[in-house]
Design a protein around this motif. Structure first.
Motif, mmCIF file in Angstrom:
data_model
loop_
_atom_site.group_PDB
_atom_site.id
_atom_site.type_symbol
_atom_site.label_atom_id
_atom_site.label_comp_id
_atom_site.label_asym_id
_atom_site.label_seq_id
_atom_site.Cartn_x
_atom_site.Cartn_y
_atom_site.Cartn_z
ATOM 1 N N ARG A 134 -0.132 12.951 -0.496
ATOM 2 C CA ARG A 134 -0.064 12.058 0.820
ATOM 3 C C ARG A 134 -0.593 12.784 2.102
ATOM 4 N NH1 ARG A 134 4.535 10.124 -2.080
ATOM 5 N NH2 ARG A 134 6.231 11.549 -0.974
ATOM 6 N N THR A 185 -7.314 3.677 3.793
ATOM 7 C CA THR A 185 -6.330 4.258 2.920
ATOM 8 C C THR A 185 -6.550 3.644 1.779
ATOM 9 O OG1 THR A 185 -4.764 4.109 4.645
ATOM 10 C CG2 THR A 185 -3.808 4.186 2.497
ATOM 11 N N ASP A 224 -9.111 5.763 -0.287
ATOM 12 C CA ASP A 224 -8.778 7.033 -0.587
ATOM 13 C C ASP A 224 -7.712 6.960 -1.613
ATOM 14 O OD1 ASP A 224 -10.768 7.826 1.172
ATOM 15 O OD2 ASP A 224 -9.381 8.347 2.761
ATOM 16 N N LEU A 225 -6.973 6.334 -1.552
ATOM 17 C CA LEU A 225 -5.867 6.239 -2.699
ATOM 18 C C LEU A 225 -6.213 5.982 -3.963
ATOM 19 C CD1 LEU A 225 -2.894 3.780 -1.381
ATOM 20 C CD2 LEU A 225 -2.606 6.054 -1.930
ATOM 21 N N THR A 254 0.758 -1.306 -0.117
ATOM 22 C CA THR A 254 0.120 0.071 0.089
ATOM 23 C C THR A 254 0.985 1.422 0.086
ATOM 24 O OG1 THR A 254 -1.702 -1.230 1.093
ATOM 25 C CG2 THR A 254 -1.944 1.166 1.137
ATOM 26 N N ARG A 291 2.459 2.077 -3.328
ATOM 27 C CA ARG A 291 1.418 2.742 -4.228
ATOM 28 C C ARG A 291 1.449 4.265 -3.786
ATOM 29 N NH1 ARG A 291 -4.502 0.272 -3.974
ATOM 30 N NH2 ARG A 291 -4.795 2.077 -4.907
ATOM 31 N N ALA A 292 1.196 4.606 -2.508
ATOM 32 C CA ALA A 292 1.143 5.926 -2.018
ATOM 33 C C ALA A 292 2.441 6.761 -2.262
ATOM 34 C CB ALA A 292 1.023 6.172 -0.696
ATOM 35 N N SER A 314 -5.857 12.146 6.142
ATOM 36 C CA SER A 314 -5.060 11.816 4.990
ATOM 37 C C SER A 314 -3.934 10.634 5.144
ATOM 38 C CB SER A 314 -4.113 12.996 4.822
ATOM 39 O OG SER A 314 -3.123 13.397 6.088
ATOM 40 N N LEU A 315 -3.202 10.232 4.290
ATOM 41 C CA LEU A 315 -2.342 9.147 4.707
ATOM 42 C C LEU A 315 -1.434 9.315 5.622
ATOM 43 C CD1 LEU A 315 -0.909 6.450 3.817
ATOM 44 C CD2 LEU A 315 0.472 7.765 2.361
ATOM 45 N N LEU A 335 -7.323 9.327 -5.131
ATOM 46 C CA LEU A 335 -6.049 10.114 -5.425
ATOM 47 C C LEU A 335 -5.469 9.810 -6.767
ATOM 48 C CD1 LEU A 335 -4.693 10.415 -1.792
ATOM 49 C CD2 LEU A 335 -5.741 12.372 -3.092
ATOM 50 N N GLU A 336 -5.383 8.605 -7.027
ATOM 51 C CA GLU A 336 -4.834 8.040 -8.284
ATOM 52 C C GLU A 336 -5.490 8.421 -9.521
ATOM 53 O OE1 GLU A 336 -2.533 4.105 -6.255
ATOM 54 O OE2 GLU A 336 -4.471 4.043 -6.932
ATOM 55 N N LEU A 373 2.701 8.707 -5.693
ATOM 56 C CA LEU A 373 1.925 9.858 -5.626
ATOM 57 C C LEU A 373 2.854 11.412 -5.294
ATOM 58 C CD1 LEU A 373 -1.333 8.903 -3.882
ATOM 59 C CD2 LEU A 373 -0.976 9.252 -6.198
#
Length: 250
Positions: free
Chosen positions: A113, A240, A243-244, A101, A104-105, A122-123, A247-248, A108
């Motif tokens: 983040r 997460t 939400d990812l 995970t 992936r973050a 947020s992350l 964002l992606e 970004l």
């Protein structure tokens, strides 16, 4: 500006008829025994501890739990833990899933983040909270460390700010992702260290210290505290991932 009600019981037992509650947010609220009749429930998002949840007289709890287990099999594995080996194996899975995970973050931008999606953590805030959860349930409750709390930890919603400050936690900190990720590496290693030498008998050892000031005084075991840590890890990773994806897509 919309009205805001915090730490109140003013609406306990209240009745709302023909009231416009659209776009209302309930966060960390006690909504037990709520009854909603003849209302418009469209584009509604509900999350939390859900039991005996009936929609149009149909209990959907089992369906929701089964679907979550299908999407996130680690949740079922966590519930089935019995032995020290089970705990170790589950933690290895959690570490692997979080590693994937965070990979992936990290693709970004830094700003993403720190970005809240739909006003959820947020992350970076999520990782800060996991640092706090580990400090509370592993560092303090299990290891009885005299000063277990990292400055960058983030308490759960509703925890008194003055109590957090007394623990040395800086709720107003705005750290970079790398700084928080480094703090988390240490906490993951802390849990792994507890598990490395754990025996089946050790799971039942009583923890005499509450996770943090203000937590209820109740019996806790090493196994029970580890379950809380792992549940936090599993559920916050689920949020997460949600939400990812947003964002992606941007």
């Amino acid at each position: 500006m919309a009205a805001q009600y915090d730490n109140t019981d003013a609406f306990q037992g209240a009745s709302f008829t023909m009231a416009d509650l659209s776009a209302t947010t309930f966060r960390s609220c006690d909504l037990r025994r709520i009854k909603i009749v003849d209302s418009w429930l469209m584009d509604v998002n509900v999350s939390g501890e859900i039991r005996n949840f009936r929609v149009n007289d149909v209990d959907v709890t089992a369906y929701v739990e089964a679907e979550l287990d299908r999407r996130h099999p680690e949740r079922a594995r966590l519930r089935e833990m019995r032995t020290a080996d089970d705990f170790r194996a589950t933690w290895e899975t959690i570490e692997r899933l979080w590693s994937e995970t965070l990979a992936r973050a990290e693709r970004l931008p830094e700003a993403a983040r720190h970005e809240r999606v739909d006003d959820e953590w947020s992350l970076v805030e999520t990782l800060r909270h996991l640092v706090f959860a580990t400090d509370a349930w592993a560092g303090r409750a299990i290891l009885d460390a005299p000063d277990p709390f990292h400055r960058l930890g983030l308490t759960h919603s509703g925890y008194p700010a003055e109590d957090a400050a007394a623990l040395g936690i800086d709720l107003d900190a705005r750290p970079a992702y790398a700084e928080v990720a480094q703090a988390r590496v240490g906490r993951v290693a802390l849990v792994r260290g507890i598990l490395d030498g754990l025996t089946d008998a050790g799971l039942e050892r009583a923890c005499t210290r509450a996770p943090a000031p203000g937590y209820p005084a109740e019996p806790r075991t090493v196994g029970g505290c580890l379950r809380v840590v792992m549940e936090e890890e599993c559920e916050h990773r689920r949020y997460t991932l949600r939400d990812l994806a947003t964002l992606e897509a941007r």
